[in-house]
Design a protein around this motif. Structure first.
Motif, PDB file in Angstrom:
ATOM      1  N   PHE A   1       8.896  12.402 -12.671  1.00 48.10           N
ATOM      2  CA  PHE A   1      10.208  13.035 -12.698  1.00 48.10           C
ATOM      3  C   PHE A   1      11.264  11.985 -12.390  1.00 48.10           C
ATOM      4  CE2 PHE A   1       7.217  16.448 -11.838  1.00 48.10           C
ATOM      5  CZ  PHE A   1       7.663  17.457 -12.689  1.00 48.10           C
ATOM      6  N   ASP A   2      12.464  12.183 -12.935  1.00 48.83           N
ATOM      7  CA  ASP A   2      13.478  11.132 -12.974  1.00 48.83           C
ATOM      8  C   ASP A   2      13.824  10.514 -11.624  1.00 48.83           C
ATOM      9  OD1 ASP A   2      13.626  11.291 -15.672  1.00 48.83           O
ATOM     10  OD2 ASP A   2      15.611  12.212 -15.776  1.00 48.83           O
ATOM     11  N   ALA A   3      14.066  11.350 -10.607  1.00 49.77           N
ATOM     12  CA  ALA A   3      14.551  10.812  -9.331  1.00 49.77           C
ATOM     13  C   ALA A   3      13.573   9.807  -8.740  1.00 49.77           C
ATOM     14  CB  ALA A   3      14.815  11.957  -8.347  1.00 49.77           C
ATOM     15  N   ALA A   4      12.298  10.171  -8.673  1.00 45.97           N
ATOM     16  CA  ALA A   4      11.286   9.266  -8.114  1.00 45.97           C
ATOM     17  C   ALA A   4      11.017   8.091  -9.040  1.00 45.97           C
ATOM     18  CB  ALA A   4       9.998  10.039  -7.827  1.00 45.97           C
ATOM     19  N   PHE A   5      11.083   8.327 -10.344  1.00 44.30           N
ATOM     20  CA  PHE A   5      10.892   7.245 -11.314  1.00 44.30           C
ATOM     21  C   PHE A   5      11.932   6.149 -11.082  1.00 44.30           C
ATOM     22  CE2 PHE A   5      11.914   5.462 -15.576  1.00 44.30           C
ATOM     23  CZ  PHE A   5      10.698   4.843 -15.822  1.00 44.30           C
ATOM     24  N   LYS A   6      13.174   6.562 -10.898  1.00 46.50           N
ATOM     25  CA  LYS A   6      14.238   5.583 -10.664  1.00 46.50           C
ATOM     26  C   LYS A   6      14.090   4.930  -9.293  1.00 46.50           C
ATOM     27  CE  LYS A   6      17.341   7.990 -13.788  1.00 46.50           C
ATOM     28  NZ  LYS A   6      18.497   8.904 -13.921  1.00 46.50           N
ATOM     29  N   ALA A   7      13.644   5.694  -8.286  1.00 43.79           N
ATOM     30  CA  ALA A   7      13.416   5.109  -6.962  1.00 43.79           C
ATOM     31  C   ALA A   7      12.329   4.042  -7.027  1.00 43.79           C
ATOM     32  CB  ALA A   7      13.031   6.206  -5.969  1.00 43.79           C
ATOM     33  N   LEU A   8      11.328   4.291  -7.843  1.00 48.05           N
ATOM     34  CA  LEU A   8      10.206   3.350  -7.971  1.00 48.05           C
ATOM     35  C   LEU A   8      10.611   2.088  -8.721  1.00 48.05           C
ATOM     36  CD1 LEU A   8       6.993   3.234  -7.499  1.00 48.05           C
ATOM     37  CD2 LEU A   8       6.862   3.807  -9.927  1.00 48.05           C
ATOM     38  N   LEU A   9      11.333   2.243  -9.851  1.00 46.23           N
ATOM     39  CA  LEU A   9      11.531   1.118 -10.763  1.00 46.23           C
ATOM     40  C   LEU A   9      12.973   0.616 -10.892  1.00 46.23           C
ATOM     41  CD1 LEU A   9       9.212   1.670 -13.872  1.00 46.23           C
ATOM     42  CD2 LEU A   9       9.234  -0.264 -12.303  1.00 46.23           C
ATOM     43  N   SER A  10      13.941   1.406 -10.467  1.00 43.10           N
ATOM     44  CA  SER A  10      15.329   0.961 -10.617  1.00 43.10           C
ATOM     45  C   SER A  10      15.709   0.037  -9.459  1.00 43.10           C
ATOM     46  CB  SER A  10      16.275   2.170 -10.681  1.00 43.10           C
ATOM     47  OG  SER A  10      17.544   1.773 -11.153  1.00 43.10           O
ATOM     48  N   ASP A  11      14.981  -1.038  -9.381  1.00 38.21           N
ATOM     49  CA  ASP A  11      15.145  -2.076  -8.365  1.00 38.21           C
ATOM     50  C   ASP A  11      14.880  -3.385  -9.097  1.00 38.21           C
ATOM     51  OD1 ASP A  11      14.821  -3.123  -5.347  1.00 38.21           O
ATOM     52  OD2 ASP A  11      13.173  -3.922  -6.569  1.00 38.21           O
ATOM     53  N   GLU A  12      15.745  -4.369  -8.917  1.00 34.40           N
ATOM     54  CA  GLU A  12      15.648  -5.574  -9.741  1.00 34.40           C
ATOM     55  C   GLU A  12      14.296  -6.269  -9.610  1.00 34.40           C
ATOM     56  OE1 GLU A  12      19.015  -8.113  -9.190  1.00 34.40           O
ATOM     57  OE2 GLU A  12      20.460  -6.552  -9.742  1.00 34.40           O
ATOM     58  N   GLU A  13      13.804  -6.394  -8.388  1.00 32.81           N
ATOM     59  CA  GLU A  13      12.525  -7.077  -8.168  1.00 32.81           C
ATOM     60  C   GLU A  13      11.377  -6.312  -8.825  1.00 32.81           C
ATOM     61  OE1 GLU A  13      10.661  -9.385  -4.310  1.00 32.81           O
ATOM     62  OE2 GLU A  13      11.237  -7.282  -4.062  1.00 32.81           O
ATOM     63  N   ALA A  14      11.369  -4.983  -8.650  1.00 39.66           N
ATOM     64  CA  ALA A  14      10.305  -4.164  -9.239  1.00 39.66           C
ATOM     65  C   ALA A  14      10.389  -4.166 -10.759  1.00 39.66           C
ATOM     66  CB  ALA A  14      10.402  -2.735  -8.706  1.00 39.66           C
ATOM     67  N   LEU A  15      11.605  -4.082 -11.297  1.00 34.78           N
ATOM     68  CA  LEU A  15      11.773  -4.034 -12.744  1.00 34.78           C
ATOM     69  C   LEU A  15      11.321  -5.339 -13.392  1.00 34.78           C
ATOM     70  CD1 LEU A  15      12.685  -2.184 -15.014  1.00 34.78           C
ATOM     71  CD2 LEU A  15      15.016  -3.070 -14.739  1.00 34.78           C
ATOM     72  N   VAL A  16      11.614  -6.473 -12.774  1.00 32.08           N
ATOM     73  CA  VAL A  16      11.142  -7.762 -13.292  1.00 32.08           C
ATOM     74  C   VAL A  16       9.609  -7.787 -13.325  1.00 32.08           C
ATOM     75  CG1 VAL A  16      10.941 -10.228 -12.752  1.00 32.08           C
ATOM     76  CG2 VAL A  16      13.180  -9.124 -12.684  1.00 32.08           C
ATOM     77  N   ASN A  17       8.995  -7.335 -12.241  1.00 30.18           N
ATOM     78  CA  ASN A  17       7.531  -7.294 -12.159  1.00 30.18           C
ATOM     79  C   ASN A  17       6.957  -6.397 -13.258  1.00 30.18           C
ATOM     80  OD1 ASN A  17       4.812  -6.467 -11.218  1.00 30.18           O
ATOM     81  ND2 ASN A  17       5.343  -7.594  -9.366  1.00 30.18           N
ATOM     82  N   PHE A  18       7.557  -5.233 -13.426  1.00 28.84           N
ATOM     83  CA  PHE A  18       7.112  -4.271 -14.438  1.00 28.84           C
ATOM     84  C   PHE A  18       7.267  -4.845 -15.845  1.00 28.84           C
ATOM     85  CE2 PHE A  18       8.546  -0.907 -17.413  1.00 28.84           C
ATOM     86  CZ  PHE A  18       7.394  -0.145 -17.479  1.00 28.84           C
TER      87      PHE A  18
END
Length: 348
Positions: free
Chosen positions: A37-54
Motif C-alpha cells: 500500500f502506498d504509504a508504507a511503500f513510500k516510507a520504505l523506498l522514498s529515501d535517497e539511500e534506499a532508492l539508490v540501493n533498489f
C-alpha cells in the motif's frame, strides 16, 4: 423486487471514518506496515539511500557504473491528465547519471492495465522533458546569440531517458516470469529508442525463498512481498535495508503514517470505481443467469454468485473484512467462511 430478492440484501451503516479506525486497530496488530500500500511503500523506498540501493539492484549495475545518488522529486505531474482524479506518481526521481525514474506500486489490476502504464509514462515523459528544458534552456537571455539559438534548435525534441518500474501484486498475463523488460521495438525486434524502458514486476510469480535470495533485486522484492505478514524480516546484513525496514515498523511509525496507511487500505476514488464495476458485473451476471433459469430464481442465484466472486477478489487482495462486507453486501459470517476456504486451499 420480490421478497426473496430482498432477503439477500445486506445493509451496512459503517462510515468511512469507522472503517479507518478499525483498520488502524488491525494495522497495530502487525509487526510491519504493508508496503504493498502506498504509504508504507513510500516510507520504505522514498529515501535517497534506499532508492539508490533498489535501483542498482533493478538495473543489475556493476560497481564501476552504479548510480551514486538520486534526487527525489515532487510526485505531482503538471500535465493535463484525462482522469477524474488528481494525478500523482508514487516515486519520481532523477539519478546522478541523468535518468528520470518513476517507481509505482500497484495493488489491484485495473482494466486496461497496459494502457494505464503507457498513458502514465507519456505524462511522466512530458514532465521530464519540461524540467530538462528548464534546466538547460530556462535561463537563456531574451536576446539570444546565433550559437545559443542553434544549440536550442538541436535539442528541441530531445527527451531525457525515462524509465518506469511497476511493482504489481497481481498476475501480469503479458509476461511469463516475475520480471519483464519492455521497450518500443519493431516487428523484427529492433529497439526504436533505448530512452524509454518499462520494467514490470509480477509479485505473484516471485516465489524465491529466503535461502534463494542472492541479488539486491531479490532482496527488495522479498521485502515488498512478505513485509505485510511477516513477524520478522531479514536485513540481509545490509545497513540500508535495515534502515528501510526500521521505517515500516508499526511500533516506530508515527500516528500520521499509520493513519495514511489505513486510508490507503480502506478505499480511494479509484477503488470506489473498481468496486462499483465489480458490483455492476455481478448484477449483469445475475440478469444473464435469470434469463436462463427463470428470471426470479436466476436473479437471486446470479447476484449471490457475483457477490461471492467479488468478495473472493477482494480477499485475494487482502482487503479488510469490513470493506468487503460493505461492497459485496454479504454478511460478515459469509466473508469469514470464504476466507477460511481460501486459507484451507492454500495449505493443500
Amino acid at each position: 423486487m420480490s421478497e426473496n430478492q430482498k432477503t439477500i440484501e445486506f445493509t451496512i451503516t459503517t462510515s468511512r471514518d469507522q472503517l479507518v479506525d478499525k483498520t488502524i486497530e488491525e494495522i497495530k496488530k502487525h509487526t510491519y506496515l504493508d508496503p504493498l500500500f502506498d504509504a508504507a511503500f513510500k516510507a520504505l523506498l522514498s529515501d535517497e539511500e534506499a532508492l539508490v540501493n533498489f535501483l542498482n539492484g533493478v538495473f543489475h549495475l556493476k560497481e564501476s557504473n552504479k548510480i551514486e545518488s538520486v534526487v527525489i522529486k515532487n510526485s505531482e505531474i503538471n500535465v493535463i491528465f484525462p482522469a477524474v482524479k488528481s494525478f500523482r506518481l508514487d516515486i519520481r526521481a532523477t539519478t546522478s547519471n541523468g535518468i528520470h525514474i518513476n517507481v509505482e506500486m500497484q495493488k489491484a489490476k485495473p482494466d486496461y492495465f497496459v494502457d494505464r502504464v503507457l498513458l502514465q509514462h507519456s505524462a511522466f515523459m512530458l514532465q521530464s522533458k519540461y524540467e530538462w528544458d528548464q534546466l538547460n534552456f530556462g535561463n537563456l537571455p531574451t536576446n539570444l546569440t546565433k550559437e545559443q539559438r542553434a544549440t536550442r534548435e538541436i535539442h528541441r525534441y530531445e527527451v531525457p531517458p525515462t524509465y518506469a518500474i511497476w511493482i504489481c501484486d497481481f498476475p501480469i498475463s503479458e509476461q511469463k516470469n516475475f520480471r519483464g523488460d519492455w521497450a518500443v521495438r519493431s516487428k523484427e525486434g529492433l529497439t526504436l529508442s533505448d530512452k524509454m524502458m518499462y520494467i514490470l514486476y509480477d509479485l505473484t510469480k516471485f516465489n524465491k525463498t529466503f535461502e534463494k535470495i542472492v541479488t539486491a533485486e531479490d532482496r527488495w522484492l522479498y521485502l515488498l512481498k512478505h513485509a505485510g505478514k511477516a513477524e520478522k524480516l531479514p536485513n540481509f546484513n545490509d545497513s540500508v535495508i535495515a534502515k528501510a525496514i526500521h521505517r515500516i515498523l508499526v511500533n516506530r511509525a508515527s500516528e500520521k503514517l499509520i493513519k495514511d496507511q489505513a486510508n490507503d487500505m480502506v478505499w480511494t476514488e479509484e477503488e470506489l470505481d473498481r468496486w462499483a464495476l465489480l458490483e455492476v458485473r455481478a448484477e449483469q451476471k445475475a440478469i444473464a443467469k435469470g434469463h436462463k433459469q427463470g428470471l426470479e430464481q436466476g436473479l437471486i442465484q446470479g447476484l449471490e454468485q457475483g457477490r461471492v466472486e467479488m468478495a473472493l477478489d477482494m480477499l485475494s487482495n487482502n482487503e479488510p473484512i469490513e470493506k468487503i462486507v460493505k461492497y459485496s453486501h454479504l454478511p460478515e459470517s459469509k466473508i469469514l467462511e470464504l476466507k477460511a476456504s481460501l486459507s484451507g486451499y492454500a495449505t493443500k
